[in-house]
Design a protein around this motif. Structure first.
Motif, PDB file in Angstrom:
ATOM      1  N   TYR A  74      43.887 -20.678  29.007  1.00  0.00           N
ATOM      2  CA  TYR A  74      43.063 -21.420  29.968  1.00  0.00           C
ATOM      3  C   TYR A  74      42.944 -22.861  29.513  1.00  0.00           C
ATOM      4  O   TYR A  74      42.160 -23.175  28.616  1.00  0.00           O
ATOM      5  CB  TYR A  74      41.676 -20.784  30.081  1.00  0.00           C
ATOM      6  CG  TYR A  74      41.695 -19.417  30.740  1.00  0.00           C
ATOM      7  CD1 TYR A  74      41.918 -19.301  32.103  1.00  0.00           C
ATOM      8  CD2 TYR A  74      41.515 -18.253  30.000  1.00  0.00           C
ATOM      9  CE1 TYR A  74      41.968 -18.067  32.734  1.00  0.00           C
ATOM     10  CE2 TYR A  74      41.561 -17.011  30.611  1.00  0.00           C
ATOM     11  CZ  TYR A  74      41.783 -16.926  31.972  1.00  0.00           C
ATOM     12  OH  TYR A  74      41.839 -15.686  32.581  1.00  0.00           O
TER      13      TYR A  74
ATOM     14  N   THR B 122      44.679 -24.498  34.513  1.00  0.00           N
ATOM     15  CA  THR B 122      43.868 -23.274  34.417  1.00  0.00           C
ATOM     16  C   THR B 122      42.644 -23.500  33.531  1.00  0.00           C
ATOM     17  O   THR B 122      42.284 -22.622  32.742  1.00  0.00           O
ATOM     18  CB  THR B 122      44.694 -22.116  33.821  1.00  0.00           C
ATOM     19  OG1 THR B 122      45.176 -22.533  32.531  1.00  0.00           O
ATOM     20  CG2 THR B 122      45.844 -21.731  34.710  1.00  0.00           C
TER      21      THR B 122
ATOM     22  N   VAL C  38      39.312 -22.391  37.125  1.00  0.00           N
ATOM     23  CA  VAL C  38      39.535 -21.014  37.587  1.00  0.00           C
ATOM     24  C   VAL C  38      38.222 -20.349  37.982  1.00  0.00           C
ATOM     25  O   VAL C  38      38.182 -19.564  38.936  1.00  0.00           O
ATOM     26  CB  VAL C  38      40.286 -20.151  36.541  1.00  0.00           C
ATOM     27  CG1 VAL C  38      41.682 -20.685  36.322  1.00  0.00           C
ATOM     28  CG2 VAL C  38      39.553 -20.047  35.244  1.00  0.00           C
ATOM     29  N   LEU C  39      37.146 -20.665  37.294  1.00  0.00           N
ATOM     30  CA  LEU C  39      35.878 -20.033  37.667  1.00  0.00           C
ATOM     31  C   LEU C  39      35.303 -20.646  38.931  1.00  0.00           C
ATOM     32  O   LEU C  39      34.811 -19.937  39.818  1.00  0.00           O
ATOM     33  CB  LEU C  39      34.875 -20.140  36.516  1.00  0.00           C
ATOM     34  CG  LEU C  39      35.093 -19.143  35.383  1.00  0.00           C
ATOM     35  CD1 LEU C  39      34.205 -19.466  34.191  1.00  0.00           C
ATOM     36  CD2 LEU C  39      34.825 -17.710  35.847  1.00  0.00           C
TER      37      LEU C  39
ATOM     38  N   VAL D 108      36.496 -19.475  42.313  1.00  0.00           N
ATOM     39  CA  VAL D 108      35.970 -18.254  42.929  1.00  0.00           C
ATOM     40  C   VAL D 108      34.462 -18.381  43.185  1.00  0.00           C
ATOM     41  O   VAL D 108      33.787 -17.393  43.445  1.00  0.00           O
ATOM     42  CB  VAL D 108      36.258 -16.996  42.071  1.00  0.00           C
ATOM     43  CG1 VAL D 108      37.748 -16.801  41.913  1.00  0.00           C
ATOM     44  CG2 VAL D 108      35.563 -17.059  40.720  1.00  0.00           C
TER      45      VAL D 108
ATOM     46  N   HIS E 124      34.809 -10.548  40.979  1.00  0.00           N
ATOM     47  CA  HIS E 124      35.523 -11.384  40.001  1.00  0.00           C
ATOM     48  C   HIS E 124      35.030 -11.191  38.570  1.00  0.00           C
ATOM     49  O   HIS E 124      35.316 -12.022  37.697  1.00  0.00           O
ATOM     50  CB  HIS E 124      35.415 -12.862  40.393  1.00  0.00           C
ATOM     51  CG  HIS E 124      36.059 -13.179  41.700  1.00  0.00           C
ATOM     52  ND1 HIS E 124      37.408 -13.035  41.924  1.00  0.00           N
ATOM     53  CD2 HIS E 124      35.530 -13.600  42.877  1.00  0.00           C
ATOM     54  CE1 HIS E 124      37.689 -13.358  43.169  1.00  0.00           C
ATOM     55  NE2 HIS E 124      36.561 -13.702  43.778  1.00  0.00           N
TER      56      HIS E 124
ATOM     57  N   ASP F  82      36.070  -9.319  36.264  1.00  0.00           N
ATOM     58  CA  ASP F  82      37.148  -9.225  35.276  1.00  0.00           C
ATOM     59  C   ASP F  82      37.646 -10.606  34.843  1.00  0.00           C
ATOM     60  O   ASP F  82      38.047 -10.793  33.695  1.00  0.00           O
ATOM     61  CB  ASP F  82      38.303  -8.396  35.855  1.00  0.00           C
ATOM     62  CG  ASP F  82      39.291  -8.004  34.764  1.00  0.00           C
ATOM     63  OD1 ASP F  82      38.831  -7.578  33.678  1.00  0.00           O
ATOM     64  OD2 ASP F  82      40.503  -8.132  34.987  1.00  0.00           O
ATOM     65  N   LEU F  83      37.612 -11.554  35.745  1.00  0.00           N
ATOM     66  CA  LEU F  83      38.024 -12.917  35.392  1.00  0.00           C
ATOM     67  C   LEU F  83      37.075 -13.496  34.338  1.00  0.00           C
ATOM     68  O   LEU F  83      37.511 -14.095  33.346  1.00  0.00           O
ATOM     69  CB  LEU F  83      38.019 -13.795  36.652  1.00  0.00           C
ATOM     70  CG  LEU F  83      38.277 -15.283  36.411  1.00  0.00           C
ATOM     71  CD1 LEU F  83      39.684 -15.516  35.851  1.00  0.00           C
ATOM     72  CD2 LEU F  83      38.096 -16.080  37.705  1.00  0.00           C
TER      73      LEU F  83
ATOM     74  N   ASP G  36      37.784 -11.908  31.059  1.00  0.00           N
ATOM     75  CA  ASP G  36      39.031 -12.386  30.470  1.00  0.00           C
ATOM     76  C   ASP G  36      38.804 -13.739  29.788  1.00  0.00           C
ATOM     77  O   ASP G  36      39.264 -13.966  28.668  1.00  0.00           O
ATOM     78  CB  ASP G  36      40.102 -12.507  31.558  1.00  0.00           C
ATOM     79  CG  ASP G  36      41.460 -12.811  30.967  1.00  0.00           C
ATOM     80  OD1 ASP G  36      41.745 -12.340  29.839  1.00  0.00           O
ATOM     81  OD2 ASP G  36      42.241 -13.545  31.596  1.00  0.00           O
ATOM     82  N   ILE G  37      38.070 -14.604  30.453  1.00  0.00           N
ATOM     83  CA  ILE G  37      37.814 -15.928  29.875  1.00  0.00           C
ATOM     84  C   ILE G  37      36.982 -15.807  28.600  1.00  0.00           C
ATOM     85  O   ILE G  37      37.284 -16.423  27.571  1.00  0.00           O
ATOM     86  CB  ILE G  37      37.119 -16.831  30.924  1.00  0.00           C
ATOM     87  CG1 ILE G  37      38.150 -17.246  31.965  1.00  0.00           C
ATOM     88  CG2 ILE G  37      36.455 -18.037  30.276  1.00  0.00           C
ATOM     89  CD1 ILE G  37      37.563 -17.898  33.185  1.00  0.00           C
TER      90      ILE G  37
ATOM     91  N   ARG H 141      39.486  -5.945  27.837  1.00  0.00           N
ATOM     92  CA  ARG H 141      39.530  -7.362  27.456  1.00  0.00           C
ATOM     93  C   ARG H 141      39.159  -7.613  25.989  1.00  0.00           C
ATOM     94  O   ARG H 141      39.642  -8.572  25.385  1.00  0.00           O
ATOM     95  CB  ARG H 141      38.573  -8.172  28.350  1.00  0.00           C
ATOM     96  CG  ARG H 141      38.952  -8.180  29.829  1.00  0.00           C
ATOM     97  CD  ARG H 141      40.285  -8.834  30.037  1.00  0.00           C
ATOM     98  NE  ARG H 141      40.665  -8.877  31.445  1.00  0.00           N
ATOM     99  CZ  ARG H 141      41.875  -9.217  31.877  1.00  0.00           C
ATOM    100  NH1 ARG H 141      42.819  -9.539  31.017  1.00  0.00           N
ATOM    101  NH2 ARG H 141      42.153  -9.234  33.151  1.00  0.00           N
TER     102      ARG H 141
END
Lengths: 401, 424
Positions: free
Chosen positions: B72, B78, B83-84, B87, B110, B112-113, B116-117, B220
């Motif tokens: 990221y 990214t 990216v956050l 959404v 969202h 999971d995003l 992941d971050i 994750r």
């Protein structure tokens, strides 16, 4: 009314039109009247009311707005009937007593004095004076002038103003949370039923007059961080068809951490802790203004302002790209949804939408309306309404030597 | 779901799990009131973990955590913000004395995003020298913003004066010279000591299926090693032997007064009585100091609070003077109320009203997923997340005698630091 699955909590937000006459400083009378609303009624003193509310952990607040008086509250569901009743009593039968006025006045004066210590408040209010004339609701008094006007007020004028303006004028009340609809209906009917309307016709300017001027600096001692405000009037009201395209365009410029301004001025160039752009002060009744606000330390002020103006000019000339719009549409729609995650924010948003002429159902329509905006519409709106040559600038703080 | 997470306990609707592979603590709660989820990771590192020369390092590192990782980063388009915010997430991070937290409030689909971050930046932050340099001026501007505010300077001065040995002595943003001189290598060292699963708690509250959320967490975070044993702060503040005073003189309009008293840690039962005492003293129009200071037009505002921290913090009263008022008069009025409570106690009605207010505030704190994770965050930082969920039950045990006892024990000369802001 909107029932949600939150446990035990009820929030409400309401307002009614007052439209103070700005040419005679009725906005100051309104500020004082609103500050007196929680200081007792003709039936009970403020301590009796406070005991009722505080023992239940309930909160009621009153807000003086440009053309309306608003109120908001929060309580547990078991207390919704008495709390709405108290709110109605405070709004309809305030005591507006001499004794309380004498206590409230120095507190409001202290609050104005505190704003004189703030570089943000000083630069923000200076810009609004640059952009708007006194008869526009977005005009802001200089704090020194406000102190003088507060000192000159008389209780009889405050009471006269309030009694002639308070009423069910375009009255809106939104209740959200965990409640029985019958309880709320009865409480609202008992408290606010038969509250008569008052004549509150508009006396202010809806649009700005064309203005230009040199940058204004408010010198302040011991303020190594300077606040900067840059902007100009935008003759668009909330229901104007250009509002949403313009809102999205300005959001791309400075709406969040990944905006153009933050990306360049903070992230790449390290010049500021924060820089934002927004379409400010817009209502269904009067126009607002394009605003960029930033803070710079004294040694980066000049370069910070120069770079900000360059980015605004580039933005106004070249517009936005399809990729930017697609990305920010998701941001704006998603954050709108996220912003409705508590009963208080939901009540306030629905109430504001109704006042703005958008309707209670607007919360459900917002995402699709945003989705329907095209790049061409955004760029056309930016081209029509954002003009770098008309930008006015106000700064406040301690300039470097 | 494979058994890679173990259930630990449940309290107040919050379930605690542990990731078997590395000990990551997970707190999770379903809240279907809105289609959103709040995700927060709390690292048990704050300014209390900083040493001389490295003050502000925790906060500086927090800024660097947004500068990116291999996955990221801005060069790839990214960045975490991009990216956050794409959404619709609301996200940020904060640093305080006992903790650093990173959070996202976003549409529930969202989650999971966000995970992941957070799992990525737990071990993969780049912390590049060039990013440290560009962020240094940003933080210095943030520092200057704080220096603009006399009341904030007064707050820092009082803490600095009250604590001579314990690291609560220095402000979370750090001393200016330390911000100016900290290096990427210093920050990397800090990161490598504290950003590991065993020093973190992940809180998830919102419109989620708990099993699915745990599966995402496991996917994750499982591969990250548990990390070193968390470093303990062993410094104890020595006993104070007399009243301390400090003054801030700076341009401004209205004076203010802060009267602070060394009190207890957040997990001490006396913290509850001090919370109730703060309400009795200064919350709402029925409070004692409202009557003593605002009704008499001595002050334009008054507040009292018991600072809930891992180590003993400060109980304080803060008053903003009216233009004609004098610090000494306000101080005397506050001492009078404290002595009245120490001598004569408070009524059962005052305690009942204060507890009623705290109960309502607790219910309000559950209005919205983000509000819940914020409360959990502070409890985690104080040493036990159940300090939040068990708060109401423990509160009901507070009596008028407890209030009198804590006033006598803690609101004394030998624990006091009194700070004045005098407009120059």
């Amino acid at each position: 009314m909107l029932r949600t699955t939150v446990d035990s909590v009820v929030s409400f937000y309401g307002s009614f039109a007052t439209r103070p006459d700005l040419t005679t400083n009725q906005d100051i009378l309104q500020d004082l009247a609103v500050a007196l609303l929680d200081k007792g009624t003709t039936e009970r003193d403020k301590f009796q009311i406070a005991e009722e509310l505080e023992s239940r952990g309930a909160e009621i607040r009153f807000h003086s707005m440009a053309t309306r008086i608003a109120f908001s509250g929060k309580c547990l569901n078991r207390d919704v009937t008495p709390v709405i009743g108290i709110c109605a009593e405070q709004l309809r039968k305030p005591s507006l007593s001499e004794d309380e006025y004498n206590k409230v006045l120095p507190r409001l004066q202290a609050s104005v004095m505190q704003s004189m210590e703030s570089t943000g408040a000083q630069s923000g209010s200076a810009l609004r004076r640059l952009i708007f004339d006194k008869n526009h609701p977005n005009f802001a008094h200089a704090p020194e002038a406000e102190m003088e006007m507060l000192s000159d007020t008389k209780l009889a004028d405050i009471a006269g103003y309030y009694r002639s303006r308070a009423g069910a004028n375009e009255f809106v009340l939104v209740v959200v949370g965990d409640f029985e609809a019958d309880d709320v209906t009865k409480a609202v009917s008992t408290g606010f039923g038969e509250w008569p309307d008052q004549n509150v016709s508009r006396k202010y300017d809806r649009s700005p007059v064309e203005k230009s001027g040199s940058p204004v600096h408010i010198p302040m001692r011991d303020k190594q961080n300077l606040d900067v405000r840059i902007g100009h009037a935008v003759d668009v009201i909330r229901t104007h068809r250009d509002y949403l395209p313009l809102y999205l365009g300005i959001f791309i410029l400075g709406g969040n951490f990944s905006s153009r301004l933050m990306d360049t001025i903070r992230d790449k160039e390290g010049l500021t802790y924060g820089i934002y752009a927004q379409l400010n002060g817009v209502s269904s009744e009067f126009c607002g203004y394009f605003l960029v606000r930033a803070t710079f330390s004294a040694d980066t002020l000049d370069v910070g302002i120069r770079r900000t103006n360059e980015l605004i000019a580039e933005f106004a000339e070249n517009g936005i790209s399809p990729e930017e719009l697609a990305s920010k549409k998701k941001t704006v729609s998603g954050s709108y949804k996220v912003g409705l995650a508590s009963t208080g924010s939901l009540a306030r948003t629905i109430g504001t939408n109704i006042i703005s002429g958008l309707g209670a159902e607007y919360v459900d329509l917002f995402a699709s309306l945003v989705e329907g905006v095209s790049v061409e519409e955004v760029n056309a709106a930016l081209s029509k309404w954002i003009d770098p040559d008309k930008l006015l600038t106000a700064t406040a703080g301690t300039l470097g030597t | 779901m494979d058994t890679v997470v173990s259930f630990v306990q449940e309290s107040g609707g919050v379930k605690e799990y542990k990731l078997d592979s590395n000990g990551l603590q997970i707190l999770i709660m379903q809240d279907l009131s809105a289609p959103v989820v709040a995700c927060m990771i709390t690292y048990r590192v704050g300014s209390r973990n900083e040493t001389s020369g490295l003050t502000g390092a925790t906060h500086f590192l927090e800024h660097l955590m947004f500068k990116g990782s291999e996955k990221y980063n801005k060069a790839k388009g990214t960045s975490v913000f991009n990216v956050l915010q794409d959404v619709g997430a609301r996200m940020n991070a904060t640093t305080w004395m006992d903790r650093t937290n990173y959070y996202e409030l976003l549409p529930a689909e969202h989650l999971d995003l966000a995970l992941d971050i957070e799992s990525d930046r737990m071990r993969n932050a780049l912390i590049l020298p060039e990013d440290v340099e560009s962020e240094r001026t940003v933080i210095l501007n943030e520092f200057d913003r704080g220096e603009n505010e006399p009341t904030r300077k007064l707050y820092h001065e009082v803490w600095t004066t009250a604590y001579s040995a314990h690291p609560y002595h220095h402000p979370t943003i750090g001393w200016r010279s330390d911000i100016e001189n900290v290096t990427a290598s210093d920050l990397r060292g800090f990161y490598d000591r504290f950003y590991w699963p065993r020093n973190a708690t992940l809180s998830i509250v919102g419109s989620i299926d708990i099993d699915e959320a745990l599966e995402m967490v496991s996917r994750r975070f499982s591969s990250i090693p548990e990390g070193p044993e968390p470093a303990l702060v062993t410094t104890r503040e020595p006993e104070q032997l007399g009243l301390r005073r400090t003054t801030v003189s700076q341009a401004g309009e209205l004076g203010s007064l802060m009267m602070a008293f060394k009190a207890v840690s957040a997990d001490d039962d006396d913290a509850l009585a001090l919370d109730v005492l703060s309400i009795i003293l200064a919350r709402g129009k029925t409070s004692r100091l409202y009557r003593a200071l605002l009704e008499t037009s001595l002050a334009s505002g008054v507040d009292a609070s018991n600072t809930a921290l891992r180590d003993p913090g400060l109980f304080y009263v803060f008053a903003v003077l009216n233009p004609e008022s004098d610090h000494a008069v306000i101080e005397e009025a506050v001492w009078n109320e404290i002595q009245s409570i120490s001598r004569e106690g408070v009524t059962q009605a005052e305690v009942d009203s204060a507890i009623g207010q705290l109960q309502a505030l607790e219910a309000y704190s559950r209005d919205g997923a983000f509000s819940i994770v914020q409360q959990l965050n502070e409890a985690i930082a104080s040493g036990d997340w159940k300090l939040y969920t068990e708060y109401l039950n423990r509160l009901e045990a507070v009596t008028p005698d407890d209030i009198q006892r804590v006033a006598r024990s803690y609101l004394t000369d030998n624990r006091a630091t009194i700070g004045k802001y005098i407009p120059a």
